[in-house]
Design a protein around this motif. Structure first.
Motif, PDB file in Angstrom:
ATOM      1  N   GLY A 122       0.749  -1.032  -0.026  1.00  0.00           N
ATOM      2  CA  GLY A 122      -0.021   0.145   0.091  1.00  0.00           C
ATOM      3  C   GLY A 122       0.969   1.222   0.087  1.00  0.00           C
ATOM      4  N   ALA A 123       2.081   1.200  -0.006  1.00  0.00           N
ATOM      5  CA  ALA A 123       3.099   2.303   0.040  1.00  0.00           C
ATOM      6  C   ALA A 123       3.407   2.662  -1.379  1.00  0.00           C
ATOM      7  CB  ALA A 123       4.131   2.089   1.045  1.00  0.00           C
ATOM      8  N   LYS A 124       3.828   3.888  -1.564  1.00  0.00           N
ATOM      9  CA  LYS A 124       4.132   4.400  -2.801  1.00  0.00           C
ATOM     10  C   LYS A 124       5.210   5.172  -2.730  1.00  0.00           C
ATOM     11  CE  LYS A 124       2.548   7.352  -6.696  1.00  0.00           C
ATOM     12  NZ  LYS A 124       3.267   8.629  -6.592  1.00  0.00           N
ATOM     13  N   ASP A 148      16.624  10.703   0.230  1.00  0.00           N
ATOM     14  CA  ASP A 148      16.944   9.704  -0.535  1.00  0.00           C
ATOM     15  C   ASP A 148      15.630   8.832  -1.198  1.00  0.00           C
ATOM     16  OD1 ASP A 148      19.572   9.647  -0.434  1.00  0.00           O
ATOM     17  OD2 ASP A 148      19.709   8.400   1.270  1.00  0.00           O
ATOM     18  N   LYS A 149      14.331   8.759  -0.190  1.00  0.00           N
ATOM     19  CA  LYS A 149      13.481   8.001  -0.651  1.00  0.00           C
ATOM     20  C   LYS A 149      12.064   8.351   0.238  1.00  0.00           C
ATOM     21  CE  LYS A 149      13.469   3.453   0.128  1.00  0.00           C
ATOM     22  NZ  LYS A 149      13.571   2.072  -0.082  1.00  0.00           N
ATOM     23  N   PRO A 150      11.079   9.181  -0.189  1.00  0.00           N
ATOM     24  CA  PRO A 150      10.159   9.567   0.483  1.00  0.00           C
ATOM     25  C   PRO A 150       9.207   8.184   0.089  1.00  0.00           C
ATOM     26  CG  PRO A 150      10.490  11.185  -1.003  1.00  0.00           C
ATOM     27  CD  PRO A 150      11.502  10.010  -1.192  1.00  0.00           C
ATOM     28  N   VAL A 151       8.354   7.711   1.068  1.00  0.00           N
ATOM     29  CA  VAL A 151       7.536   6.556   0.888  1.00  0.00           C
ATOM     30  C   VAL A 151       6.065   7.092   1.711  1.00  0.00           C
ATOM     31  CG1 VAL A 151       7.011   4.164   1.377  1.00  0.00           C
ATOM     32  CG2 VAL A 151       9.316   4.946   1.444  1.00  0.00           C
ATOM     33  N   LYS A 152       5.316   7.259   0.715  1.00  0.00           N
ATOM     34  CA  LYS A 152       4.016   7.584   0.918  1.00  0.00           C
ATOM     35  C   LYS A 152       3.127   6.533   1.514  1.00  0.00           C
ATOM     36  CE  LYS A 152       3.467  11.865  -1.810  1.00  0.00           C
ATOM     37  NZ  LYS A 152       2.813  12.643  -2.784  1.00  0.00           N
ATOM     38  N   VAL A 159       3.968  10.008   5.485  1.00  0.00           N
ATOM     39  CA  VAL A 159       5.085   9.968   4.744  1.00  0.00           C
ATOM     40  C   VAL A 159       6.053   9.473   5.401  1.00  0.00           C
ATOM     41  CG1 VAL A 159       6.639  11.071   3.153  1.00  0.00           C
ATOM     42  CG2 VAL A 159       4.359  11.605   3.213  1.00  0.00           C
ATOM     43  N   LYS A 160       6.989   8.318   5.340  1.00  0.00           N
ATOM     44  CA  LYS A 160       8.087   7.887   5.930  1.00  0.00           C
ATOM     45  C   LYS A 160       9.328   8.273   5.009  1.00  0.00           C
ATOM     46  CE  LYS A 160      10.387   3.913   7.233  1.00  0.00           C
ATOM     47  NZ  LYS A 160      10.305   2.218   7.352  1.00  0.00           N
TER      48      LYS A 160
END
Length: 175
Positions: A122-124, A148-152, A159-160
């Motif tokens: 479910g993350a993008k 480096d990598k925003p994970v929504k 957002v992680k």
């Protein structure tokens, strides 16, 4: 005599860490702009970072799958060649330390890929290597960096922010 107007300075996590460890090193790097001599650890981190960026792209997911399934980067000829070409370009990697560094890079890449590389179900992943600037008036400070990598996580509305780490140890709580 009037003072010369100073250029606006931006802080980053690495600049703050450098200042905390050694104020002279901070001054030499960020005010005197003395060149950094790359070391093995820095170069290993650079190639791991480049591999992670590449493997986030959909068209390269087969390399991710092959590497994680086989448990080493040699499983993907393209990634193996990329790592070896990078190492060949840098004289820091010598005949004496080549094998050890290659094996460390292999392990570091595997750790990164095997720890929720694409986020939970479910993350993008939203635009890797995203630049950000924060300019605050009171108290006055400026921060600059890259995510480096925003994970929504749309369902949970958060957002992680993932920062690739390839050093020997992770940041401690107080850091």
């Amino acid at each position: 005599m009037p003072r010369k107007k100073m250029a606006q300075k931006y802080l980053s996590a690495s600049r703050i860490g450098t200042l905390d460890k050694c104020s002279w090193l901070y001054w030499a790097k960020y005010h005197l702009h003395l060149p950094d001599t790359p070391n093995e650890g820095m170069l290993r981190g650079s190639i791991c970072h480049a591999v992670f960026e590449l493997l986030l792209k959909k068209k390269h997911k087969t390399h991710y799958t092959t590497i994680t399934k086989e448990g080493n980067i040699r499983a993907s000829r393209a990634i193996d060649r990329m790592v070896k070409a990078f190492m060949a370009k840098h004289p820091t990697f010598t005949r004496d330390n080549y094998k050890e560094n290659y094996e460390l890079i292999d392990k570091m890449i595997l750790v990164g890929l095997n720890h929720n590389f694409f986020g939970d179900k479910g993350a993008k992943i939203d635009k890797p290597e995203q630049e950000f600037r924060i300019e605050n008036k009171s108290p006055r400070y400026n921060i600059y960096g890259f995510m480096d990598k925003p994970v929504k996580y749309l369902k949970e509305s958060f957002v992680k922010i993932v920062d690739y780490k390839s050093s020997k140890q992770k940041y401690r709580g107080e850091e």
